[in-house]
Design a protein around this motif. Sequence first.
Motif, PDB file in Angstrom:
ATOM      1  N   THR A  19      40.830  23.824  36.099  1.00 40.10           N
ATOM      2  CA  THR A  19      42.064  23.568  35.343  1.00 40.10           C
ATOM      3  C   THR A  19      41.943  23.952  33.862  1.00 40.10           C
ATOM      4  O   THR A  19      42.793  24.689  33.347  1.00 40.10           O
ATOM      5  CB  THR A  19      42.469  22.084  35.488  1.00 40.10           C
ATOM      6  N   GLY A  52      28.492  14.716  50.519  1.00 37.71           N
ATOM      7  CA  GLY A  52      29.831  15.060  50.028  1.00 37.71           C
ATOM      8  C   GLY A  52      29.890  15.313  48.531  1.00 37.71           C
ATOM      9  O   GLY A  52      30.945  15.589  47.982  1.00 37.71           O
ATOM     10  N   GLN A  54      27.858  17.574  45.722  1.00 37.40           N
ATOM     11  CA  GLN A  54      26.793  18.506  45.368  1.00 37.40           C
ATOM     12  C   GLN A  54      26.877  18.831  43.873  1.00 37.40           C
ATOM     13  O   GLN A  54      27.916  18.631  43.258  1.00 37.40           O
ATOM     14  CB  GLN A  54      26.942  19.825  46.146  1.00 37.40           C
ATOM     15  N   PHE A  62      45.013  25.010  42.815  1.00 39.64           N
ATOM     16  CA  PHE A  62      46.417  25.423  42.695  1.00 39.64           C
ATOM     17  C   PHE A  62      46.997  24.832  41.420  1.00 39.64           C
ATOM     18  O   PHE A  62      46.851  23.641  41.181  1.00 39.64           O
ATOM     19  CB  PHE A  62      47.230  24.882  43.884  1.00 39.64           C
ATOM     20  N   GLU A  63      47.650  25.664  40.609  1.00 37.50           N
ATOM     21  CA  GLU A  63      48.291  25.139  39.396  1.00 37.50           C
ATOM     22  C   GLU A  63      49.710  25.701  39.301  1.00 37.50           C
ATOM     23  O   GLU A  63      49.943  26.865  39.629  1.00 37.50           O
ATOM     24  CB  GLU A  63      47.525  25.558  38.122  1.00 37.50           C
ATOM     25  N   TYR A 195      43.265  14.093  31.462  1.00 37.17           N
ATOM     26  CA  TYR A 195      44.443  14.828  30.997  1.00 37.17           C
ATOM     27  C   TYR A 195      45.728  14.493  31.753  1.00 37.17           C
ATOM     28  O   TYR A 195      46.777  15.043  31.471  1.00 37.17           O
ATOM     29  CB  TYR A 195      44.195  16.336  31.020  1.00 37.17           C
ATOM     30  N   GLY A 217      44.585  15.756  42.588  1.00 37.89           N
ATOM     31  CA  GLY A 217      45.206  16.417  41.440  1.00 37.89           C
ATOM     32  C   GLY A 217      46.258  15.561  40.796  1.00 37.89           C
ATOM     33  O   GLY A 217      46.322  14.347  41.014  1.00 37.89           O
ATOM     34  N   GLY A 218      47.115  16.206  40.026  1.00 36.33           N
ATOM     35  CA  GLY A 218      48.168  15.467  39.362  1.00 36.33           C
ATOM     36  C   GLY A 218      48.841  16.296  38.289  1.00 36.33           C
ATOM     37  O   GLY A 218      48.540  17.481  38.096  1.00 36.33           O
ATOM     38  N   TYR A 220      49.870  17.208  34.384  1.00 33.90           N
ATOM     39  CA  TYR A 220      49.214  17.151  33.075  1.00 33.90           C
ATOM     40  C   TYR A 220      50.075  17.888  32.047  1.00 33.90           C
ATOM     41  O   TYR A 220      49.710  18.937  31.531  1.00 33.90           O
ATOM     42  CB  TYR A 220      47.783  17.711  33.147  1.00 33.90           C
ATOM     43  N   GLY A 236      48.846  20.319  39.268  1.00 32.78           N
ATOM     44  CA  GLY A 236      47.966  21.092  40.141  1.00 32.78           C
ATOM     45  C   GLY A 236      47.088  20.191  40.974  1.00 32.78           C
ATOM     46  O   GLY A 236      47.109  18.967  40.825  1.00 32.78           O
TER      47      GLY A 236
HETATM   48  P1  HAM Z   1      38.534  16.537  41.060  1.00 38.93           P
HETATM   49  O1  HAM Z   1      39.056  15.304  41.685  1.00 38.93           O
HETATM   50  O2  HAM Z   1      37.470  16.385  40.065  1.00 38.93           O
HETATM   51  O3  HAM Z   1      39.784  17.282  40.427  1.00 38.93           O
HETATM   52  O4  HAM Z   1      38.006  17.528  42.183  1.00 38.93           O
HETATM   53  C1  HAM Z   1      38.863  18.008  43.207  1.00 38.93           C
HETATM   54  C2  HAM Z   1      38.134  18.047  44.514  1.00 38.93           C
HETATM   55  O5  HAM Z   1      36.922  18.819  44.401  1.00 38.93           O
HETATM   56  C3  HAM Z   1      37.648  16.696  45.042  1.00 38.93           C
HETATM   57  O6  HAM Z   1      38.685  16.011  45.714  1.00 38.93           O
HETATM   58  C4  HAM Z   1      36.547  17.108  45.990  1.00 38.93           C
HETATM   59  O7  HAM Z   1      37.070  17.540  47.224  1.00 38.93           O
HETATM   60  C5  HAM Z   1      35.931  18.302  45.272  1.00 38.93           C
HETATM   61  N1  HAM Z   1      34.744  17.903  44.487  1.00 38.93           N
HETATM   62  C6  HAM Z   1      34.709  17.402  43.243  1.00 38.93           C
HETATM   63  N2  HAM Z   1      33.437  17.170  42.840  1.00 38.93           N
HETATM   64  C7  HAM Z   1      32.643  17.528  43.881  1.00 38.93           C
HETATM   65  C8  HAM Z   1      31.212  17.543  44.106  1.00 38.93           C
HETATM   66  N3  HAM Z   1      30.350  17.151  43.155  1.00 38.93           N
HETATM   67  N4  HAM Z   1      30.766  17.980  45.307  1.00 38.93           N
HETATM   68  C9  HAM Z   1      31.630  18.385  46.273  1.00 38.93           C
HETATM   69  N5  HAM Z   1      32.970  18.410  46.113  1.00 38.93           N
HETATM   70  C10 HAM Z   1      33.474  17.993  44.952  1.00 38.93           C
HETATM   71  C11 HAM Z   1      39.689  18.453  39.752  1.00 38.93           C
HETATM   72  O8  HAM Z   1      38.738  19.189  39.754  1.00 38.93           O
HETATM   73  C12 HAM Z   1      40.981  18.839  39.044  1.00 38.93           C
HETATM   74  N6  HAM Z   1      40.712  20.058  38.273  1.00 38.93           N
HETATM   75  C13 HAM Z   1      42.082  19.039  40.076  1.00 38.93           C
HETATM   76  C14 HAM Z   1      43.364  19.493  39.444  1.00 38.93           C
HETATM   77  C15 HAM Z   1      43.865  20.750  39.448  1.00 38.93           C
HETATM   78  N7  HAM Z   1      44.169  18.722  38.726  1.00 38.93           N
HETATM   79  C16 HAM Z   1      45.173  19.461  38.297  1.00 38.93           C
HETATM   80  N8  HAM Z   1      44.986  20.704  38.704  1.00 38.93           N
END
Ligand code: HAM
Length: 343
Positions: A19, A52, A54, A62-63, A195, A217-218, A220, A236
């Motif tokens: 993002t 789950g 790593q 998606f944004e 954010y 997501g959500g 922002y 996104g």
């Molecule tokens: P997030 O919740 O940090 O959001 O990560 C989104 C997804 O990435 C999680 O639901 C999970 O499936 C996967 N994920 C996150 N961390 C890990 C990890 N250490 N190992 C494996 N899978 C992982 C975001 O990243 C935001 N950027 C989402 C977003 C997009 N919000 C707005 N736009």
Amino acid sequence: MYTFIDKGGKSITLRPEFTAAIVRLLIEKKLQAPIKLFSIGPAFRYERPQKGRQRQFHQINFEVFGIEDPKADIELISLAQHLLTEFGINKNVKLEINSLGDSETITQYREALISYLKKFQNDLSEDSQNRLIKNPLRILDSKDKTDKEIISDAPKISDYYTKESSYFFDQVLNGLQALGIPYTVNSKLVRGLDYYCHTVFEFVTEDLGAQGAVFAGGRYDNLVSSVGGKHTPAIGFAGGIERIMELINYAEKKERPIYIIPIGGEAEEHALTLASELRRNGLYVIYEYSGTLKTRMKKANQANAKVVLIFGDEELSSKTLKIKNMDTGEEKMIARDKTVENI
Ligand code: HAM
């Protein structure tokens, strides 16, 4: 953050998510909103690895930029739901949703939460004590037992919604209802990244252990302007590819296969046609290319097959099949073109 010093003495931080980088792209390349962007690739976080989770994983992301209307929230959540269905993993994944409201809501709620939590400051876990200053909303996410007890009586964000925030959230929920997308409002869902405003959501499952979020997501609306761009509402979500893969494996293992056993050359030739026809109907089919009836029956047993389909030259010419129910042992002849209905 996954940060280290490289051989040239420079501090390097690997991309933790997409993002922020996409927001920078939008600003630097002066992309015209409204715009919808998809990305895929590796991301890195220096967290304690566990099932789950790593340190290097992959996301689909998606944004949507430039759309203030809650229809964007509804469409994006519906896209996530659609993907889960396409991947065949929608059954045990549930949508949890919340609203953080607008800036006024968040500011007032933050203050109320801090003053409530300060009363229990010494009882909170070490992590939560640190968060009390940096990001108090995240304490609501805590898995610590004592934290959870304290949080259960904490003020609720919904009591701090402005009229506009309530109206926005209602529109999102009504839209989901109209599309038949089931959801649970989880007032403790705040998300780890700071954010967000208004809609936040996670598609969660119990099949992955403690790390239950598959998509998250959500909205922002203030991030672009806070890093130097013009005011651009945005929403996104991202999905973890490793978690999606794990769920697909899990779903396949849970579903019992249909085992195909042809007898004789011509039947063997026909078996792939039958297998692909059944697979097109969404069935999980095993067809191994060779083996005697006895060894194949043994393998069908080992694979915990639901039914076995047996046919030779005679059945081919009469367009029939023998179907054996592996639980009851019952066998019957069925018409070849009624196979799916009989499974
Ligand atoms: P997030 O919740 O940090 O959001 O990560 C989104 C997804 O990435 C999680 O639901 C999970 O499936 C996967 N994920 C996150 N961390 C890990 C990890 N250490 N190992 C494996 N899978 C992982 C975001 O990243 C935001 N950027 C989402 C977003 C997009 N919000 C707005 N736009």
